[in-house]
Design an enzyme around this catalytic site. Structure first.
Site, PDB file in Angstrom:
ATOM      1  N   LYS A 111     -50.048  34.098  35.805  1.00  0.00           N
ATOM      2  CA  LYS A 111     -48.976  34.569  34.932  1.00  0.00           C
ATOM      3  C   LYS A 111     -49.514  35.370  33.750  1.00  0.00           C
ATOM      4  CE  LYS A 111     -45.324  32.685  36.929  1.00  0.00           C
ATOM      5  NZ  LYS A 111     -44.205  33.486  37.438  1.00  0.00           N
ATOM      6  N   ASN A 112     -50.803  35.567  33.716  1.00  0.00           N
ATOM      7  CA  ASN A 112     -51.377  36.244  32.551  1.00  0.00           C
ATOM      8  C   ASN A 112     -50.984  37.717  32.490  1.00  0.00           C
ATOM      9  OD1 ASN A 112     -53.801  37.935  31.371  1.00  0.00           O
ATOM     10  ND2 ASN A 112     -53.687  35.987  30.309  1.00  0.00           N
TER      11      ASN A 112
END
Lengths: 312, 336
Positions: A104-105
């Site tokens: 999710k970065n």
């Protein structure tokens, strides 16, 4: 095993800068994890000294492994890579597993884009993206990055289309894949007209997907989009829609989306207002009651001016 | 403000629907966040600190408890995040970025602290405005998040949000920005991060918000977008952000605020959504989670409460759908 910079001779010339806490409460003794705290102290020190070196690259790698969302670390790392003329292919090899660990970065993708842009080649990116999408096939960052890649390296080709089809085949409910198809086939055209053969192909493609799963929103949106883009009347879809929703058989509606489109087709026909009303009632009462207010709003439009009736 | 999640969890989906909003619990939950400095996650979320402060303060104001956090301490913290170029970082020592600068402006506005800020930093407001304006690409109308140049409709919205609150919209080319937003409209009626990007309820909020601030909602295919937004409601009452995705409390805000800006809030089932949001509370420790059973955090707490405010939940302050701030505050800043 934490890396302790204080005990490492390579770092003996650097005095770490402690956390400066400007917050409402002064920073008391805290059980701040030792490893992260120490690494950050050294980062603050090298940033203050504008140090660009191999060891700083290692330091940023360490901090990113502890906290990949720290955007300042990424920015400083990019600066270091640039200043020391680092090997960018090595950077990508390091980024691949890092990205997989942190799905999710946000920062990681912008960083990757900058590096690939400088490298000037999309080689290896396809397989990497596929690996990422195996973890989360609807990851917004990954799809955005894929679009950038296609634009940057002009990859609007058959291979890209075939890959997109394989993604839709794997999961026809993957709206991101449908959006990518639109981007490849229609989006690239800008305002230009679409060839008739392409319009036909796209309509057939969406219809086939709908027949497999009639309640799937994505191909319905796609189908409607293509028809509007090609300036075809909604009524051109009437026979197809009747396969899933026929007012003569109100108990056998297989798709609320079909019923929605049917209501729209009837709305545009002066002689079919009652049918339109019936379709909207079915939606409000039976097939999509949670949006009853919306369907009732559409019903209200039936009695107003023809101009207000163009929903689709 | 800590972005630490938990410690509590939201109730389970079978919690009775006659649930109430636990105002006092949520207030205490938000107050407690800043006392959790002994947890590693407090430090690992440092890069979001200023956003977190905005979320916490906004939630408290909407809950009718504007003084629950020390005003002076907040202003001091804001100043410690300010860079010489007029931008704010997420925390002291973090680079300046559009997203934190917008949060800082929103906090100053909510605390009615612009004059105080100006006293301490001469010409401060103008400097913030200039920082934001310099991030606009005058060719394309887009905004970058920082000097490194990543572009996203979130940044564009943030710019118009903060500048309008300070009365400095004239520093940027609004018309060009509007053109760019318009180029992000998709075939399904929604908007994405960039032209061609998939429609996403969060990005719809930023695009419709930007167009509302610019007074250009005439560019939106309102019936089509309204239909797409209302289609986000699932059978359990919750809203998702994209077709075929799970529901999440934060979409209560992104979807509903967009519908509110289009005057179509009644197109979804408000009662069912209210029940869903209330089920996402931790009834003991306070705070809201993305969905029942998950860990609570301040992000979902503010967007759940703001969502309830749009749904006219009794006792809450009115929220402005364009700014996600108390309506009384935006009225004061905008004069309308």
């Amino acid at each position: 095993m934490p890396i302790l910079y204080g005990a490492n001779p390579t770092w003996a010339d650097v005095t770490p800068v402690p956390q400066e806490d400007g917050g409402p409460h002064p920073l008391a003794a805290i059980a701040y994890a030792e490893e992260y705290s120490e690494a950050m102290g050294y980062l603050r020190a090298v940033m203050a000294a504008n140090e660009y070196s191999q060891r700083v690259l290692g330091l940023t790698e360490h901090i990113i492994s502890l906290n990949p969302a720290h955007y300042t670390v990424w920015l400083y790392r990019a600066k270091v890579l640039d200043q020391i003329g680092a090997n960018l292919a090595d950077e990508i090899s390091w980024l691949n597993p890092t990205a997989l660990q942190h799905l999710k970065n946000y920062q990681i993708w912008h960083h990757r884009q900058t590096i690939i842009d400088k490298l000037g080649s999309p080689e290896g990116e396809g397989p990497f993206i596929s690996t990422m999408l195996e973890q989360d096939s609807k990851n917004y960052h990954v799809w955005s990055y894929r679009q950038w890649l296609v634009k940057r390296f002009d990859l609007f080709d058959e291979a890209e289309l075939a890959w997109t089809e394989s993604m839709i085949e794997a999961d026809a409910r993957n709206n991101s894949a449908w959006n990518h198809r639109w981007f490849l086939v229609v989006g690239r055209k800008g305002g230009q007209a679409l060839e008739e053969s392409i319009v036909d192909r796209e309509i057939q493609y969406a219809k086939a997907a709908i027949r497999k799963a009639p309640q799937n929103q994505s191909p319905w949106n796609y189908l409607g989009g293509v028809v509007r883009r090609a300036q075809l009347p909604a009524s051109s879809l009437k026979d197809f829609v009747l396969e899933f929703a026929d007012l003569d058989e109100p108990d056998k509606v297989f798709s609320s989306h079909a019923l929605d489109l049917l209501a729209d087709i009837y709305t545009q026909d002066e002689d079919k207002k009652d049918e339109a009303r019936k379709a909207l009632d079915l939606l409000a009462v039976k097939y999509d009651p949670i949006r009853a207010h919306y369907w009732n709003y559409r019903k209200g439009l039936l009695d107003s001016s023809p101009a207000a009736q163009q929903i689709a | 403000m800590s972005l630490v999640s938990g410690p509590g969890r939201a109730g389970m989906a079978d919690t009775p629907v006659e649930l109430q909003l636990f105002v006092d619990k949520h207030v205490r939950y938000i107050q407690s966040l800043d006392t959790r400095k002994d947890e590693l996650e407090y430090w690992l979320t440092e890069h979001l600190r200023l956003n977190g402060l905005y979320w916490g303060i906004t939630a408290l104001h909407l809950l009718g408890q504007p003084d629950a956090l020390p005003r002076q301490g907040i202003i001091d913290f804001l100043l410690s995040c300010l860079h010489g170029n007029g931008g704010f970082g997420a925390a002291p020592g973090h680079d300046a970025h559009m997203l934190y600068t917008v949060s800082a402006v929103q906090i100053l506005a909510t605390l009615d602290a612009f004059d105080e800020f100006e006293e301490r930093i001469k010409g401060g407001r103008k400097r913030i405005g200039q920082y934001i304006a310099d991030l606009q690409d005058r060719e394309t109308g887009t905004f970058a998040g920082d000097e490194w140049g990543e572009r996203d409709t979130r940044f564009l919205y943030g710019a118009l949000n903060a500048l309008s609150l300070m009365g400095l919209l004239h520093l940027v080319d609004v018309e060009k920005a509007v053109e760019h937003v318009h180029s992000c409209a998709n075939f399904d009626g929604g908007y994405g991060t960039r032209p061609g990007s998939e429609s996403h309820a969060g990005q719809v909020f930023t695009c419709v918000g930007a167009l509302t601030i610019a007074g250009r909602l005439d560019l939106v295919d309102q019936a089509k977008l309204g239909a797409w937004l209302s289609e986000r409601q699932l059978k359990n009452g919750g809203l998702n952000g994209r077709p075929e995705k799970k529901e999440d409390v934060c979409y209560s805000w992104w979807v509903m605020s967009s519908l509110a800006m289009l005057n179509k809030l009644h197109w979804i089932d408000g009662e069912k959504l209210t029940a869903f949001i209330l089920q996402c509370q931790d009834p003991e420790g306070g705070g809201l989670a993305d969905r029942p059973g998950d860990m609570v955090d301040v992000f979902h707490t503010v967007f759940g409460i703001a969502g309830l405010s749009l749904l006219k939940y009794p006792g809450l302050q009115e929220v402005d759908p364009v700014y996600c701030m108390p309506r009384a505050v935006t009225k004061r800043c905008l004069g309308k």
